[in-house]
Design a protein around this motif. Structure first.
Motif, PDB file in Angstrom:
ATOM      1  N   ALA A 110      76.688  26.234  29.806  1.00  0.00           N
ATOM      2  CA  ALA A 110      77.361  26.969  29.966  1.00  0.00           C
ATOM      3  C   ALA A 110      78.724  27.756  29.799  1.00  0.00           C
ATOM      4  O   ALA A 110      78.846  29.293  29.861  1.00  0.00           O
ATOM      5  CB  ALA A 110      78.039  26.380  31.250  1.00  0.00           C
ATOM      6  N   ARG A 111      78.959  27.095  28.427  1.00  0.00           N
ATOM      7  CA  ARG A 111      80.180  27.833  27.176  1.00  0.00           C
ATOM      8  C   ARG A 111      79.514  28.427  26.735  1.00  0.00           C
ATOM      9  O   ARG A 111      80.404  28.812  25.261  1.00  0.00           O
ATOM     10  CB  ARG A 111      81.101  26.639  27.600  1.00  0.00           C
ATOM     11  CG  ARG A 111      82.076  26.196  28.686  1.00  0.00           C
ATOM     12  CD  ARG A 111      82.835  24.950  28.740  1.00  0.00           C
ATOM     13  NE  ARG A 111      83.108  24.532  29.363  1.00  0.00           N
ATOM     14  CZ  ARG A 111      83.204  24.326  31.176  1.00  0.00           C
ATOM     15  NH1 ARG A 111      81.703  23.875  30.964  1.00  0.00           N
ATOM     16  NH2 ARG A 111      83.479  23.960  32.104  1.00  0.00           N
ATOM     17  N   LEU A 112      77.920  28.016  26.554  1.00  0.00           N
ATOM     18  CA  LEU A 112      77.730  29.037  25.299  1.00  0.00           C
ATOM     19  C   LEU A 112      77.071  29.851  25.299  1.00  0.00           C
ATOM     20  O   LEU A 112      76.096  29.768  24.263  1.00  0.00           O
ATOM     21  CB  LEU A 112      76.826  27.654  24.291  1.00  0.00           C
ATOM     22  CG  LEU A 112      77.761  26.343  23.570  1.00  0.00           C
ATOM     23  CD1 LEU A 112      76.705  25.680  22.704  1.00  0.00           C
ATOM     24  CD2 LEU A 112      78.451  27.175  22.220  1.00  0.00           C
ATOM     25  N   GLY A 113      76.991  30.358  26.419  1.00  0.00           N
ATOM     26  CA  GLY A 113      76.455  31.884  27.133  1.00  0.00           C
ATOM     27  C   GLY A 113      76.008  32.442  26.261  1.00  0.00           C
ATOM     28  O   GLY A 113      75.289  33.384  26.253  1.00  0.00           O
ATOM     29  N   GLU A 114      77.060  32.610  25.372  1.00  0.00           N
ATOM     30  CA  GLU A 114      76.750  33.868  24.518  1.00  0.00           C
ATOM     31  C   GLU A 114      75.743  33.955  22.743  1.00  0.00           C
ATOM     32  O   GLU A 114      75.052  34.701  22.434  1.00  0.00           O
ATOM     33  CB  GLU A 114      78.245  34.394  23.273  1.00  0.00           C
ATOM     34  CG  GLU A 114      78.776  35.403  24.453  1.00  0.00           C
ATOM     35  CD  GLU A 114      80.337  35.736  23.905  1.00  0.00           C
ATOM     36  OE1 GLU A 114      80.305  36.037  22.411  1.00  0.00           O
ATOM     37  OE2 GLU A 114      81.134  35.166  23.956  1.00  0.00           O
ATOM     38  N   PHE A 115      75.486  32.499  22.691  1.00  0.00           N
ATOM     39  CA  PHE A 115      74.058  32.313  21.771  1.00  0.00           C
ATOM     40  C   PHE A 115      73.377  32.188  22.457  1.00  0.00           C
ATOM     41  O   PHE A 115      72.451  31.340  23.820  1.00  0.00           O
ATOM     42  CB  PHE A 115      74.788  30.816  20.988  1.00  0.00           C
ATOM     43  CG  PHE A 115      76.043  31.236  20.292  1.00  0.00           C
ATOM     44  CD1 PHE A 115      76.295  32.176  19.588  1.00  0.00           C
ATOM     45  CD2 PHE A 115      77.034  30.287  20.361  1.00  0.00           C
ATOM     46  CE1 PHE A 115      77.262  31.754  18.443  1.00  0.00           C
ATOM     47  CE2 PHE A 115      78.272  30.909  19.982  1.00  0.00           C
ATOM     48  CZ  PHE A 115      78.605  31.206  18.621  1.00  0.00           C
TER      49      PHE A 115
END
Length: 292
Positions: A110-115
């Motif tokens: 959820a916190r690495l959604g940009e990748f």
């Protein structure tokens, strides 16, 4: 009063913060936990079906539905097994591949959604992915469970082959690593009929797979560069890393690009034009196997 699957689902839904699944807890929100609509979206189910499950009007959910709900609700293994029993199902037996994605991994996604990040089971079936993964590699939600298996895709020919996974592979390295991985998985999960059927199928349908299997191929997943051919921006070269989670069946496949590079510009263009938000506002997609 005896507990039912419906009462358990409501309790688990109420305790899960929207922030834990990458959503913003807006001021004035009445629901302390997840709304039914949010759970349905995360589990890949219809809202009506979730309502019927909670109200006890849907009494025979499939194992795939329970597994999707367990992932969406970030249940611990014992809680997941309890959900299976409440649904009148046997929990996954020892010696079979688990499709459970630990809560900590889901929060990280959820916190690495940009990748572009994908979570795979031990037989290399895609279980969960970030929106950036779908933008770069195509929406897995539009594929069947069979088509979401990387081994089938890499070794298959025709429409079920690389067209679904537009990656230019680097020789036999990936193939060797996948075969070696399946051999290890078969030792660890000797009672998993799906895995046994996959190996049998691939040995009969792919001469490359059969050759590597009979040779006793040994290989490890190492950091590698891969080129994705995207219909909007052309070739995007990424660093690909495969991360394993101790004590868990899942593997995380992470694609990254160097900051400021032409590939980073292409990836940013894809994120913007396809409406992918940035930073911690992106929930991972569990990858539904069934949508009643």
């Amino acid at each position: 009063m005896d507990e039912t699957l419906g009462t358990a689902l409501r309790r688990w839904r109420d305790r899960l913060s929207p922030i834990d699944v990458g959503r913003t807890a807006r001021r004035g929100r009445r629901a302390a936990g997840l709304r039914r609509e949010e759970l349905a979206e995360l589990a890949g189910l219809s809202v009506d079906y979730v309502v019927r499950l909670e109200q006890g009007r849907a009494t025979n959910p499939s194992a795939q539905v329970v597994a999707s709900l367990a992932r969406a609700l970030q249940l611990q293994p014992m809680e997941r097994d309890h959900a299976y029993k409440l649904a009148g199902l046997l929990p996954p037996r020892e010696g079979t591949i688990s499709t459970h994605v630990p809560a900590g991994i889901q929060r990280m996604l959820a916190r690495l959604g940009e990748f572009p990040v994908g979570v795979f089971s031990a037989d290399w079936t895609l279980l969960s992915w970030t929106p950036a993964w779908a933008v770069l590699l195509g929406d897995p939600g539009a594929r069947t469970q069979i088509e979401r298996n990387l081994v089938r895709s890499v070794f298959a020919t025709g429409p079920r082959g690389l067209a679904a996974w537009p990656v230019l592979h680097d020789g036999d390295d990936l193939k060797r690593a996948l075969v070696a991985d399946l051999r290890t998985a078969l030792v660890a999960h000797p009672h998993d009929h799906g895995l046994i059927d996959l190996v049998t199928e691939m040995r009969s349908s792919s001469t490359d797979f059969a050759r590597l299997w009979d040779e006793g191929a040994v290989g490890l997943h190492v950091s590698a560069r891969k080129t994705i051919v995207h219909p909007q921006v052309g070739e995007v070269t990424c660093d690909c890393d495969v991360l394993t989670v101790p004590g868990c069946d899942v593997r995380l496949v992470v694609y990254t690009v160097a900051a400021g590079s032409a590939d980073a510009e292409k990836l940013e263009f894809l994120r913007v034009t396809n409406g992918v938000p940035t930073h911690d506002s992106i929930p991972p997609v569990p990858g539904p196997f069934s949508t009643p």
